[in-house]
Design a protein around this motif. Structure first.
Motif, PDB file in Angstrom:
ATOM      1  N   GLN A 144       0.810  -1.220   0.000  1.00  0.00           N
ATOM      2  CA  GLN A 144       0.000   0.000   0.000  1.00  0.00           C
ATOM      3  C   GLN A 144       0.846   1.274   0.000  1.00  0.00           C
ATOM      4  OE1 GLN A 144      -3.010  -0.089   3.096  1.00  0.00           O
ATOM      5  NE2 GLN A 144      -3.552  -2.210   2.636  1.00  0.00           N
ATOM      6  N   LYS A 145       2.157   1.107   0.201  1.00  0.00           N
ATOM      7  CA  LYS A 145       3.083   2.247   0.300  1.00  0.00           C
ATOM      8  C   LYS A 145       2.577   3.284   1.314  1.00  0.00           C
ATOM      9  CE  LYS A 145       5.062   1.829  -4.369  1.00  0.00           C
ATOM     10  NZ  LYS A 145       5.055   0.387  -4.268  1.00  0.00           N
ATOM     11  N   ALA A 146       2.143   2.766   2.452  1.00  0.00           N
ATOM     12  CA  ALA A 146       1.566   3.629   3.486  1.00  0.00           C
ATOM     13  C   ALA A 146       1.791   3.016   4.861  1.00  0.00           C
ATOM     14  CB  ALA A 146       0.072   3.804   3.238  1.00  0.00           C
ATOM     15  N   ASP A 147       1.809   3.877   5.867  1.00  0.00           N
ATOM     16  CA  ASP A 147       1.935   3.433   7.255  1.00  0.00           C
ATOM     17  C   ASP A 147       0.588   2.999   7.806  1.00  0.00           C
ATOM     18  OD1 ASP A 147       4.618   4.010   7.504  1.00  0.00           O
ATOM     19  OD2 ASP A 147       4.348   5.778   8.755  1.00  0.00           O
ATOM     20  N   PHE A 148       0.598   1.939   8.606  1.00  0.00           N
ATOM     21  CA  PHE A 148      -0.531   1.648   9.476  1.00  0.00           C
ATOM     22  C   PHE A 148      -0.241   2.401  10.771  1.00  0.00           C
ATOM     23  CE2 PHE A 148      -1.246  -2.890   7.566  1.00  0.00           C
ATOM     24  CZ  PHE A 148      -1.818  -2.332   6.438  1.00  0.00           C
ATOM     25  N   ALA A 149      -1.259   2.860  11.440  1.00  0.00           N
ATOM     26  CA  ALA A 149      -1.075   3.596  12.700  1.00  0.00           C
ATOM     27  C   ALA A 149      -0.481   2.677  13.761  1.00  0.00           C
ATOM     28  CB  ALA A 149      -2.412   4.149  13.170  1.00  0.00           C
ATOM     29  N   PRO A 150       0.467   3.200  14.558  1.00  0.00           N
ATOM     30  CA  PRO A 150       1.017   2.384  15.649  1.00  0.00           C
ATOM     31  C   PRO A 150      -0.055   1.801  16.567  1.00  0.00           C
ATOM     32  CG  PRO A 150       2.406   4.293  15.306  1.00  0.00           C
ATOM     33  CD  PRO A 150       1.186   4.467  14.410  1.00  0.00           C
ATOM     34  N   SER A 151      -1.102   2.563  16.836  1.00  0.00           N
ATOM     35  CA  SER A 151      -2.170   2.054  17.719  1.00  0.00           C
ATOM     36  C   SER A 151      -2.873   0.846  17.087  1.00  0.00           C
ATOM     37  CB  SER A 151      -3.182   3.152  18.035  1.00  0.00           C
ATOM     38  OG  SER A 151      -3.744   3.650  16.830  1.00  0.00           O
ATOM     39  N   TYR A 152      -3.075   0.902  15.764  1.00  0.00           N
ATOM     40  CA  TYR A 152      -3.678  -0.233  15.053  1.00  0.00           C
ATOM     41  C   TYR A 152      -2.736  -1.442  15.118  1.00  0.00           C
ATOM     42  CZ  TYR A 152      -4.874  -3.372  11.264  1.00  0.00           C
ATOM     43  OH  TYR A 152      -5.163  -4.501  10.540  1.00  0.00           O
ATOM     44  N   LEU A 153      -1.451  -1.204  14.868  1.00  0.00           N
ATOM     45  CA  LEU A 153      -0.466  -2.295  14.874  1.00  0.00           C
ATOM     46  C   LEU A 153      -0.372  -2.931  16.258  1.00  0.00           C
ATOM     47  CD1 LEU A 153       2.187  -0.554  12.634  1.00  0.00           C
ATOM     48  CD2 LEU A 153       0.881  -2.621  12.042  1.00  0.00           C
ATOM     49  N   LYS A 154      -0.510  -2.107  17.286  1.00  0.00           N
ATOM     50  CA  LYS A 154      -0.459  -2.623  18.661  1.00  0.00           C
ATOM     51  C   LYS A 154      -1.690  -3.497  18.942  1.00  0.00           C
ATOM     52  CE  LYS A 154       1.404  -1.152  22.967  1.00  0.00           C
ATOM     53  NZ  LYS A 154       2.583  -0.416  23.256  1.00  0.00           N
ATOM     54  N   SER A 155      -2.862  -3.036  18.532  1.00  0.00           N
ATOM     55  CA  SER A 155      -4.073  -3.832  18.784  1.00  0.00           C
ATOM     56  C   SER A 155      -4.077  -5.104  17.927  1.00  0.00           C
ATOM     57  CB  SER A 155      -5.336  -3.006  18.562  1.00  0.00           C
ATOM     58  OG  SER A 155      -5.499  -2.701  17.199  1.00  0.00           O
ATOM     59  N   LEU A 156      -3.545  -5.009  16.705  1.00  0.00           N
ATOM     60  CA  LEU A 156      -3.425  -6.190  15.848  1.00  0.00           C
ATOM     61  C   LEU A 156      -2.569  -7.250  16.546  1.00  0.00           C
ATOM     62  CD1 LEU A 156      -3.837  -7.477  12.980  1.00  0.00           C
ATOM     63  CD2 LEU A 156      -1.625  -6.455  12.390  1.00  0.00           C
ATOM     64  N   MET A 157      -1.416  -6.845  17.068  1.00  0.00           N
ATOM     65  CA  MET A 157      -0.523  -7.806  17.718  1.00  0.00           C
ATOM     66  C   MET A 157      -1.114  -8.329  19.030  1.00  0.00           C
ATOM     67  SD  MET A 157       1.594  -8.011  15.349  1.00  0.00           S
ATOM     68  CE  MET A 157       2.195  -9.473  16.152  1.00  0.00           C
ATOM     69  N   ALA A 158      -1.910  -7.513  19.688  1.00  0.00           N
ATOM     70  CA  ALA A 158      -2.543  -7.955  20.942  1.00  0.00           C
ATOM     71  C   ALA A 158      -3.514  -9.105  20.690  1.00  0.00           C
ATOM     72  CB  ALA A 158      -3.250  -6.793  21.618  1.00  0.00           C
ATOM     73  N   ASN A 161      -1.704 -14.834  19.586  1.00  0.00           N
ATOM     74  CA  ASN A 161      -1.047 -15.589  20.656  1.00  0.00           C
ATOM     75  C   ASN A 161      -0.556 -16.935  20.130  1.00  0.00           C
ATOM     76  OD1 ASN A 161      -3.296 -17.381  20.732  1.00  0.00           O
ATOM     77  ND2 ASN A 161      -4.386 -15.952  22.078  1.00  0.00           N
ATOM     78  N   ALA A 162      -0.385 -17.902  21.003  1.00  0.00           N
ATOM     79  CA  ALA A 162       0.167 -19.207  20.619  1.00  0.00           C
ATOM     80  C   ALA A 162      -0.804 -20.046  19.792  1.00  0.00           C
ATOM     81  CB  ALA A 162       0.587 -19.972  21.870  1.00  0.00           C
ATOM     82  N   ASP A 163      -2.063 -19.669  19.750  1.00  0.00           N
ATOM     83  CA  ASP A 163      -3.080 -20.401  18.979  1.00  0.00           C
ATOM     84  C   ASP A 163      -2.981 -19.977  17.505  1.00  0.00           C
ATOM     85  OD1 ASP A 163      -5.403 -21.312  17.744  1.00  0.00           O
ATOM     86  OD2 ASP A 163      -6.700 -20.792  19.430  1.00  0.00           O
ATOM     87  N   THR A 164      -2.735 -20.930  16.614  1.00  0.00           N
ATOM     88  CA  THR A 164      -2.557 -20.592  15.191  1.00  0.00           C
ATOM     89  C   THR A 164      -3.797 -19.953  14.557  1.00  0.00           C
ATOM     90  OG1 THR A 164      -3.082 -22.888  14.619  1.00  0.00           O
ATOM     91  CG2 THR A 164      -0.748 -22.273  14.644  1.00  0.00           C
ATOM     92  N   THR A 165      -4.980 -20.196  15.104  1.00  0.00           N
ATOM     93  CA  THR A 165      -6.162 -19.552  14.515  1.00  0.00           C
ATOM     94  C   THR A 165      -6.084 -18.027  14.650  1.00  0.00           C
ATOM     95  OG1 THR A 165      -7.450 -19.763  16.552  1.00  0.00           O
ATOM     96  CG2 THR A 165      -7.681 -21.536  14.926  1.00  0.00           C
ATOM     97  N   THR A 166      -5.311 -17.530  15.621  1.00  0.00           N
ATOM     98  CA  THR A 166      -5.207 -16.075  15.793  1.00  0.00           C
ATOM     99  C   THR A 166      -4.446 -15.435  14.623  1.00  0.00           C
ATOM    100  OG1 THR A 166      -3.220 -16.197  17.207  1.00  0.00           O
ATOM    101  CG2 THR A 166      -5.374 -16.187  18.318  1.00  0.00           C
ATOM    102  N   ILE A 167      -3.614 -16.217  13.911  1.00  0.00           N
ATOM    103  CA  ILE A 167      -2.904 -15.710  12.730  1.00  0.00           C
ATOM    104  C   ILE A 167      -3.915 -15.367  11.641  1.00  0.00           C
ATOM    105  CG2 ILE A 167      -1.300 -16.249  10.857  1.00  0.00           C
ATOM    106  CD1 ILE A 167       0.180 -18.108  12.781  1.00  0.00           C
ATOM    107  N   THR A 168      -4.792 -16.307  11.336  1.00  0.00           N
ATOM    108  CA  THR A 168      -5.803 -16.126  10.290  1.00  0.00           C
ATOM    109  C   THR A 168      -6.709 -14.960  10.612  1.00  0.00           C
ATOM    110  OG1 THR A 168      -5.752 -18.527  10.058  1.00  0.00           O
ATOM    111  CG2 THR A 168      -7.520 -17.360   8.912  1.00  0.00           C
ATOM    112  N   ILE A 169      -7.148 -14.882  11.845  1.00  0.00           N
ATOM    113  CA  ILE A 169      -8.043 -13.800  12.270  1.00  0.00           C
ATOM    114  C   ILE A 169      -7.339 -12.456  12.103  1.00  0.00           C
ATOM    115  CG2 ILE A 169      -9.249 -12.790  14.262  1.00  0.00           C
ATOM    116  CD1 ILE A 169      -9.565 -15.812  15.219  1.00  0.00           C
ATOM    117  N   ALA A 170      -6.107 -12.364  12.545  1.00  0.00           N
ATOM    118  CA  ALA A 170      -5.349 -11.111  12.462  1.00  0.00           C
ATOM    119  C   ALA A 170      -5.086 -10.718  11.014  1.00  0.00           C
ATOM    120  CB  ALA A 170      -4.037 -11.237  13.222  1.00  0.00           C
ATOM    121  N   LYS A 171      -4.752 -11.701  10.155  1.00  0.00           N
ATOM    122  CA  LYS A 171      -4.470 -11.390   8.749  1.00  0.00           C
ATOM    123  C   LYS A 171      -5.718 -10.880   8.029  1.00  0.00           C
ATOM    124  CE  LYS A 171      -0.428 -14.191   7.604  1.00  0.00           C
ATOM    125  NZ  LYS A 171       0.043 -15.330   6.786  1.00  0.00           N
ATOM    126  N   ASN A 172      -6.893 -11.328   8.486  1.00  0.00           N
ATOM    127  CA  ASN A 172      -8.141 -10.846   7.870  1.00  0.00           C
ATOM    128  C   ASN A 172      -8.491  -9.467   8.396  1.00  0.00           C
ATOM    129  OD1 ASN A 172      -8.369 -13.197   6.413  1.00  0.00           O
ATOM    130  ND2 ASN A 172      -9.641 -14.198   7.947  1.00  0.00           N
TER     131      ASN A 172
END
Length: 172
Positions: A144-158, A161-172
């Motif tokens: 996208q040649k653009a920044d995501f907001a740090p607050s968004y990136l923080k909530s995305l990473m929050a 966790n160790a459950d692989t389903t959280t990867i799919t949810i976060a990527k969506n």
């Protein structure tokens, strides 16, 4: 020529993503990642970048300078591996700080040690999953040649966790 030597054999983008996950508890925003990559390309050592990041006010808010070695190591375990340290690990890593290893170097060594443990080791899936999502966030910002907001990136990473389903949810 100099930048090729600096970058030879090391994927600094990936190393910086690890650093962001530990120091800022989030994936990097594009402009921040580009800044640190430019510093490295300009000849700054990765060790120097590691130690500089841990002196930034935003990072000192997360890891105050006055923390005891045990408290700092415990926070890294919780933030990076999603668990409390075991007694031996806490003693070992606190000892490394006592011997003069810098915070930034300690954190990267801890992450790389954790990534090299056998699958199923407590904490490994947590950091692996978070690195996967952080890399995806970086790739998306590059597209996208653009920044995501740090607050968004923080909530995305929050949300990861160790459950692989959280990867799919976060990527969506």
């Amino acid at each position: 020529e100099r930048s090729e030597k600096v970058m030879a054999g090391v994927n600094y983008q990936y190393e910086l993503i690890k650093l962001y996950l530990a120091a800022f508890i989030r994936a990097p925003e594009k402009s921040g990642l580009d800044y640190w990559l430019a510093q490295l390309n300009g000849g700054k050592s990765f060790d120097s970048v590691l130690e500089t990041v841990f002196t930034l006010d935003i990072v000192k808010d997360i890891y105050p300078l006055g923390l005891t070695n045990d408290s700092f190591v415990t926070l890294i375990y919780v933030n990076v591996f999603g668990k409390s340290p075991d007694v031996e690990g806490l003693k070992y890593w606190s000892g490394e700080l006592s011997k003069g290893l810098g915070r930034g170097n300690l954190v990267m060594t801890m992450i790389n040690t954790g990534l090299n443990t056998p699958d199923g080791t407590p904490g490994k899936a947590y950091i692996v999953n978070r690195l996967t999502v952080a890399q995806a966030a970086v790739d998306q910002q590059n597209v996208q040649k653009a920044d995501f907001a740090p607050s968004y990136l923080k909530s995305l990473m929050a949300s990861v966790n160790a459950d692989t389903t959280t990867i799919t949810i976060a990527k969506n």
